[in-house]
Structures are given as C-alpha cells and as structure tokens.
Design a protein around this motif. Structure first.
Motif, short mmCIF file in Angstrom:
data_model
loop_
_atom_site.label_atom_id
_atom_site.label_comp_id
_atom_site.label_asym_id
_atom_site.label_seq_id
_atom_site.Cartn_x
_atom_site.Cartn_y
_atom_site.Cartn_z
N ASP A 165 0.81 -1.22 0.00
CA ASP A 165 0.00 0.00 0.00
C ASP A 165 0.84 1.28 0.00
N VAL A 166 2.15 1.13 -0.04
CA VAL A 166 3.04 2.30 -0.02
C VAL A 166 3.65 2.51 -1.41
N ARG A 167 3.36 3.68 -1.97
CA ARG A 167 3.90 4.04 -3.29
C ARG A 167 5.28 4.66 -3.08
N VAL A 168 6.31 3.99 -3.62
CA VAL A 168 7.70 4.41 -3.37
C VAL A 168 8.34 4.90 -4.66
N VAL A 169 9.13 5.97 -4.52
CA VAL A 169 9.93 6.49 -5.64
C VAL A 169 11.40 6.34 -5.30
N LEU A 170 12.16 5.77 -6.22
CA LEU A 170 13.61 5.65 -6.06
C LEU A 170 14.28 6.28 -7.28
N ALA A 171 15.42 6.91 -7.09
CA ALA A 171 16.19 7.39 -8.24
C ALA A 171 16.57 6.18 -9.09
N GLY A 172 16.77 6.40 -10.38
CA GLY A 172 17.10 5.31 -11.30
C GLY A 172 18.30 4.50 -10.84
N PRO A 173 18.41 3.26 -11.26
CA PRO A 173 19.48 2.37 -10.80
C PRO A 173 20.89 2.80 -11.20
N THR A 174 21.01 3.67 -12.22
CA THR A 174 22.34 4.16 -12.60
C THR A 174 22.70 5.45 -11.87
N VAL A 175 21.74 6.03 -11.16
CA VAL A 175 21.99 7.24 -10.37
C VAL A 175 22.59 6.80 -9.03
N PRO A 176 23.66 7.44 -8.55
CA PRO A 176 24.26 7.01 -7.30
C PRO A 176 23.26 6.82 -6.16
N ALA A 177 22.36 7.80 -5.95
CA ALA A 177 21.38 7.67 -4.86
C ALA A 177 20.47 6.48 -5.08
N GLY A 178 20.11 6.19 -6.34
CA GLY A 178 19.27 5.05 -6.64
C GLY A 178 20.00 3.73 -6.40
N ARG A 179 21.27 3.71 -6.77
CA ARG A 179 22.07 2.50 -6.55
C ARG A 179 22.27 2.26 -5.06
N TYR A 180 22.56 3.34 -4.32
CA TYR A 180 22.72 3.21 -2.87
C TYR A 180 21.42 2.71 -2.22
N ALA A 181 20.29 3.28 -2.66
CA ALA A 181 18.99 2.90 -2.07
C ALA A 181 18.74 1.41 -2.26
N ARG A 182 18.99 0.92 -3.46
CA ARG A 182 18.77 -0.51 -3.74
C ARG A 182 19.72 -1.37 -2.93
N GLN A 183 20.92 -0.86 -2.71
CA GLN A 183 21.90 -1.62 -1.92
C GLN A 183 21.43 -1.80 -0.48
N ILE A 184 20.96 -0.71 0.15
CA ILE A 184 20.54 -0.84 1.54
C ILE A 184 19.22 -1.61 1.67
N LEU A 185 18.36 -1.50 0.65
CA LEU A 185 17.12 -2.28 0.67
C LEU A 185 17.42 -3.77 0.53
N ASP A 186 18.36 -4.11 -0.35
CA ASP A 186 18.75 -5.51 -0.51
C ASP A 186 19.35 -6.06 0.79
N GLN A 187 20.19 -5.26 1.43
CA GLN A 187 20.82 -5.70 2.67
C GLN A 187 19.79 -5.89 3.78
#
Length: 256
Positions: free
Chosen positions: A134-156
């Motif tokens: 139920d939560v609509r989330v926005v992440l920077a694209g995977p090639t953007v540093p902030a987007g890559r970092y976000a995916r890294q901490i979510l994966d961890q």
C-alpha cells in the motif's frame, strides 16, 4: 565666455572619464575566467552558497554550475563537453571516467534517508515499510548514485520494493511526494533538509542499515583553464568550503 568654456571643458572631461570607466568595467567583466563545474544534483543548494564565497575570494573567476545526475555528468565529460571541474555523488562514477580527469579527491560525505510527506499518511517508519503493497515508493534510477545506494541498503535489509517511478536525478524523487503522487522515497539526508517549505520530512535510517556516500572532485584533463580548475578543486576541500557544506548537512571525508 571664458567661464563657459571652462565649464564645457570640465563637463567634457568628466563625460570622457565616465565613458572610459564604463569601458574598463565592461572589459574587466569580459576578462573574467568562466569556470564550468559539473556537480551532482544533491549539491545544488550548498554549491550556490559556495559560488558566492569563492567568487568573493577570487573576483577574477566566474563560476558556472551545471547540476544533474552523476551518471549524466560523466557522460558529458566522455562526450567532450567544455568542462573544467566535475564533482560526483559517488566514487564509482568518477572512477568510470578516470581517463578523462586528474586525481580524484573526496570533499564531502552524505547519508541516505527515507522522505515522506509531512503528515506521513502511510506511517512509514522503517525500511521494511517501503516493501508494503500500500506504499507508493519512488527511487532514483538504478544508474543514479542515490538510486544505486537505495537498492543496496534495501537488498541488505531484505526488503523488496517495486518503485512507482525511477527519475534520473535524486532531487526529482521529491516531486511526486510534493504532488501527493507517492508516499515515500529514498534520497540523501541533505535533500530533505535542503527542501525548505516543501512540507516533506525525513525518516532516519539506522546507521547499521545505512551507508556513507563519498563525493569526489576532479579537474577535467581537457579543461581550457587548468590552473583555475585546480585552484577551485583544491578550494572545495578547504576549511571554508567544508564549513559551508557541513552547514548544509554534509559530512567531512573520512567521517561517519
């Protein structure tokens, strides 16, 4: 008659002096070195203040910033755009253009944070909440540093997120939140503190789940103004510049 001639001569002399003074000012402005600096979007607010400070100290230089996603800035350097200095939000992006730039030096650090509307209607408190359907989330694209970092901490954290959108610039993550089109996003902590009047607030990510983003600066090898470019890159790591960056929420290189 003599008095009239004297007044006329004085007026002519004054007019000529003013004209020459005006030309001198114009020539002086034209003589300024125009330094083009590419900088990560998350640096926008801090660099605006830094430009004022730098130009006050170096009146012979006019600094022109171009902000965007670090991956976009690196592409401009590869394509041979007329650039003097580049500052990215991560070291891997800078390493990817190592054949185009001089030595890379860290000048600031940052951390990630969850950003939500001020009233936080979905009660997002943790990374785990971002995985809720139920939560609509926005992440920077995977090639953007902030987007890559976000995916890294979510994966961890073992959290699966299917982002509603993936903008190419971390500051654009804030837009759908402002418009009520999203419930949460992951950005740099400085993006939230620098979004004054936007009715957004940050949810801290615990240090053990977070990471430190290091910002490097480098001069571009093909710079038309190598001396001035080196001087600016060196100044960016000065005590004066660090003070401004710290006031905007950035950390010093080597700090946690």
């Amino acid at each position: 008659m003599t008095a009239l001639r004297t007044l006329t001569a004085a007026a002519t002399t004054l007019a000529l002096a003013l004209a020459l003074g005006g030309c001198g000012g114009s020539d002086e402005a034209a003589a300024k070195t125009k330094l083009t600096v590419l900088a990560a979007a998350s640096l926008t607010n801090a660099f605006g203040e830094l430009r004022t400070a730098y130009q006050r100290e170096h009146p012979d230089v006019a600094v022109q910033f171009s902000f965007g996603g670090s991956q976009q800035l690196a592409a401009q350097v590869r394509e041979g755009s007329p650039v003097d200095v580049i500052a990215t939000a991560d070291e891997p992006t800078m390493t990817g253009i190592k054949e185009y730039v001089g030595s890379r030096k860290p000048f600031a650090t940052n951390r990630l944070a969850i950003v939500v509307p001020e009233d936080n209607p979905k009660q997002v408190r943790t990374l785990a909440d971002l995985g809720r359907s139920d939560v609509r989330v926005v992440l920077a694209g995977p090639t953007v540093p902030a987007g890559r970092y976000a995916r890294q901490i979510l994966d961890q954290a073992d959290v699966t997120v299917r982002p509603k959108s993936e903008p190419a610039d971390v500051r654009q993550v804030l837009t759908p939140l402002r418009l009520g089109e999203a419930d949460a996003g992951v950005v740099y902590a400085t993006n939230v503190t620098g979004a004054g009047g936007s009715k957004l607030t940050a949810v801290s990510i615990p240090a053990k789940q977070n990471l430190i983003a290091t910002y490097p600066v480098a001069t571009v090898d093909d710079s038309a103004h190598p001396r001035e470019a080196k001087r600016f890159a060196r100044w960016l790591r000065s005590e004066q510049a660090t003070k401004v960056l710290t006031e905007h929420g950035f950390g010093e290189p080597g700090t946690t």
